[in-house]
Design a protein around this motif. Structure first.
Motif, mmCIF file in Angstrom:
data_model
loop_
_atom_site.group_PDB
_atom_site.id
_atom_site.type_symbol
_atom_site.label_atom_id
_atom_site.label_comp_id
_atom_site.label_asym_id
_atom_site.label_seq_id
_atom_site.Cartn_x
_atom_site.Cartn_y
_atom_site.Cartn_z
ATOM 1 N N THR A 60 -3.621 -14.894 5.920
ATOM 2 C CA THR A 60 -2.194 -14.910 5.616
ATOM 3 C C THR A 60 -1.402 -14.656 6.885
ATOM 4 O O THR A 60 -1.911 -14.087 7.852
ATOM 5 C CB THR A 60 -1.812 -13.829 4.583
ATOM 6 O OG1 THR A 60 -2.169 -12.554 5.093
ATOM 7 C CG2 THR A 60 -2.513 -14.046 3.267
ATOM 8 N N GLU A 64 3.803 -12.011 5.516
ATOM 9 C CA GLU A 64 3.461 -11.923 4.092
ATOM 10 C C GLU A 64 2.677 -10.639 3.850
ATOM 11 O O GLU A 64 1.886 -10.228 4.688
ATOM 12 C CB GLU A 64 2.612 -13.128 3.673
ATOM 13 C CG GLU A 64 3.289 -14.456 3.841
ATOM 14 C CD GLU A 64 4.495 -14.616 2.939
ATOM 15 O OE1 GLU A 64 4.438 -14.182 1.774
ATOM 16 O OE2 GLU A 64 5.497 -15.175 3.404
ATOM 17 N N LYS A 65 2.877 -10.033 2.683
ATOM 18 C CA LYS A 65 2.156 -8.805 2.357
ATOM 19 C C LYS A 65 0.678 -9.102 2.123
ATOM 20 O O LYS A 65 0.323 -10.091 1.507
ATOM 21 C CB LYS A 65 2.741 -8.161 1.097
ATOM 22 C CG LYS A 65 4.139 -7.637 1.279
ATOM 23 C CD LYS A 65 4.617 -6.922 0.054
ATOM 24 C CE LYS A 65 5.276 -7.897 -0.874
ATOM 25 N NZ LYS A 65 5.930 -7.290 -2.026
ATOM 26 N N ALA A 66 -0.158 -8.203 2.624
ATOM 27 C CA ALA A 66 -1.599 -8.266 2.363
ATOM 28 C C ALA A 66 -1.963 -6.987 1.608
ATOM 29 O O ALA A 66 -1.668 -5.890 2.083
ATOM 30 C CB ALA A 66 -2.377 -8.359 3.666
ATOM 31 N N ARG A 67 -2.574 -7.114 0.450
ATOM 32 C CA ARG A 67 -2.980 -5.945 -0.335
ATOM 33 C C ARG A 67 -4.267 -5.398 0.250
ATOM 34 O O ARG A 67 -5.248 -6.102 0.399
ATOM 35 C CB ARG A 67 -3.170 -6.361 -1.788
ATOM 36 C CG ARG A 67 -3.512 -5.258 -2.778
ATOM 37 C CD ARG A 67 -2.464 -4.170 -2.969
ATOM 38 N NE ARG A 67 -1.134 -4.578 -3.323
ATOM 39 C CZ ARG A 67 -0.606 -4.503 -4.533
ATOM 40 N NH1 ARG A 67 -1.310 -4.070 -5.540
ATOM 41 N NH2 ARG A 67 0.633 -4.873 -4.734
ATOM 42 N N TYR A 71 -2.562 -0.745 -1.240
ATOM 43 C CA TYR A 71 -1.264 -0.720 -0.571
ATOM 44 C C TYR A 71 -0.993 -2.093 0.021
ATOM 45 O O TYR A 71 -1.894 -2.890 0.205
ATOM 46 C CB TYR A 71 -1.251 0.342 0.539
ATOM 47 C CG TYR A 71 -1.380 1.738 -0.001
ATOM 48 C CD1 TYR A 71 -0.265 2.472 -0.377
ATOM 49 C CD2 TYR A 71 -2.633 2.323 -0.160
ATOM 50 C CE1 TYR A 71 -0.397 3.752 -0.892
ATOM 51 C CE2 TYR A 71 -2.771 3.596 -0.678
ATOM 52 C CZ TYR A 71 -1.644 4.301 -1.039
ATOM 53 O OH TYR A 71 -1.776 5.554 -1.558
ATOM 54 N N ASP A 72 0.272 -2.349 0.338
ATOM 55 C CA ASP A 72 0.654 -3.607 0.958
ATOM 56 C C ASP A 72 0.950 -3.365 2.433
ATOM 57 O O ASP A 72 1.604 -2.388 2.793
ATOM 58 C CB ASP A 72 1.885 -4.207 0.278
ATOM 59 C CG ASP A 72 1.594 -4.653 -1.143
ATOM 60 O OD1 ASP A 72 0.445 -5.051 -1.406
ATOM 61 O OD2 ASP A 72 2.502 -4.612 -1.983
ATOM 62 N N ILE A 73 0.472 -4.265 3.278
ATOM 63 C CA ILE A 73 0.692 -4.166 4.724
ATOM 64 C C ILE A 73 1.306 -5.484 5.180
ATOM 65 O O ILE A 73 0.886 -6.550 4.752
ATOM 66 C CB ILE A 73 -0.642 -3.917 5.462
ATOM 67 C CG1 ILE A 73 -1.238 -2.598 5.015
ATOM 68 C CG2 ILE A 73 -0.437 -3.938 6.971
ATOM 69 C CD1 ILE A 73 -2.612 -2.314 5.563
ATOM 70 N N ARG A 74 2.304 -5.387 6.056
ATOM 71 C CA ARG A 74 2.906 -6.585 6.648
ATOM 72 C C ARG A 74 3.551 -6.216 7.973
ATOM 73 O O ARG A 74 3.694 -5.039 8.296
ATOM 74 C CB ARG A 74 3.931 -7.220 5.719
ATOM 75 C CG ARG A 74 5.211 -6.425 5.609
ATOM 76 C CD ARG A 74 6.241 -7.146 4.809
ATOM 77 N NE ARG A 74 7.449 -6.320 4.775
ATOM 78 C CZ ARG A 74 8.554 -6.678 4.221
ATOM 79 N NH1 ARG A 74 8.637 -7.835 3.633
ATOM 80 N NH2 ARG A 74 9.596 -5.886 4.241
ATOM 81 N N LEU A 100 3.564 -0.088 6.132
ATOM 82 C CA LEU A 100 2.721 0.168 4.974
ATOM 83 C C LEU A 100 3.645 0.348 3.785
ATOM 84 O O LEU A 100 4.522 1.210 3.804
ATOM 85 C CB LEU A 100 1.883 1.431 5.202
ATOM 86 C CG LEU A 100 0.983 1.857 4.067
ATOM 87 C CD1 LEU A 100 -0.144 0.856 3.871
ATOM 88 C CD2 LEU A 100 0.407 3.242 4.355
ATOM 89 N N LEU A 101 3.477 -0.473 2.768
ATOM 90 C CA LEU A 101 4.347 -0.449 1.598
ATOM 91 C C LEU A 101 3.569 0.065 0.394
ATOM 92 O O LEU A 101 2.410 -0.292 0.190
ATOM 93 C CB LEU A 101 4.869 -1.859 1.305
ATOM 94 C CG LEU A 101 5.561 -2.551 2.479
ATOM 95 C CD1 LEU A 101 5.706 -4.036 2.224
ATOM 96 C CD2 LEU A 101 6.904 -1.925 2.735
ATOM 97 N N PRO A 103 3.175 -0.090 -3.489
ATOM 98 C CA PRO A 103 3.586 -0.920 -4.627
ATOM 99 C C PRO A 103 4.271 -0.090 -5.707
ATOM 100 O O PRO A 103 3.937 1.079 -5.911
ATOM 101 C CB PRO A 103 2.262 -1.498 -5.149
ATOM 102 C CG PRO A 103 1.312 -1.388 -4.014
ATOM 103 C CD PRO A 103 1.729 -0.176 -3.245
#
Length: 132
Positions: A60, A64-67, A71-74, A100-101, A103
């Motif tokens: 990706t 774009e967010k990667a799970r 957690y989501d990382i972008r 680091l996002l 969810p």
């Protein structure tokens, strides 16, 4: 960014966290990523006698967010500027920074489990949560 203190070369350590997932960040083209993925798959197959799942092993773009581990990382893309120092009056401080996002579903379950917010019985659907 914090400065790390100098340590002599003889004091090297490797730290890692084992999980059945891993994330590799590559600064390069999609073709570079595809080649690295193929070489990694070959290594894991030959050396470890395991295989990568094609449906889970994704390439990706960094925006774009990667799970990863729930957690989501972008990489943040932000062109806003803010004041910074005397010689450089403005600076883009948030652009191209890894973030680091958490969810929403993970955050909501944490807030409810700790009693920070509680479900409120009401007819008005806009008053669903009560903060404590």
């Amino acid at each position: 960014m914090q400065k790390t203190p100098y340590k002599p070369q003889k004091d090297k350590k490797i730290k890692y966290i084992y999980a059945d997932d891993f994330l590799i960040a590559i600064k390069g083209s999609r073709e570079d990523c595809t080649e690295i993925k193929a070489r990694l798959s070959e290594f894991i197959s030959n050396a470890l006698k395991m295989e990568l799942s094609d449906e889970k092993t994704l390439i990706t773009h960094s925006s774009e967010k990667a799970r990863f581990l729930g957690y989501d990382i972008r990489v943040r893309r932000n062109n806003s500027v803010k004041p910074h120092g005397k010689g450089n009056p403005t600076q883009r401080t948030l652009n191209n920074k890894v973030e680091l996002l958490i969810p929403h579903e993970k955050l909501n379950s944490f807030l409810f489990s700790k009693g920070i917010i509680k479900q409120k019985k009401t007819v008005n659907c806009f008053q669903l949560a009560e903060f404590h």
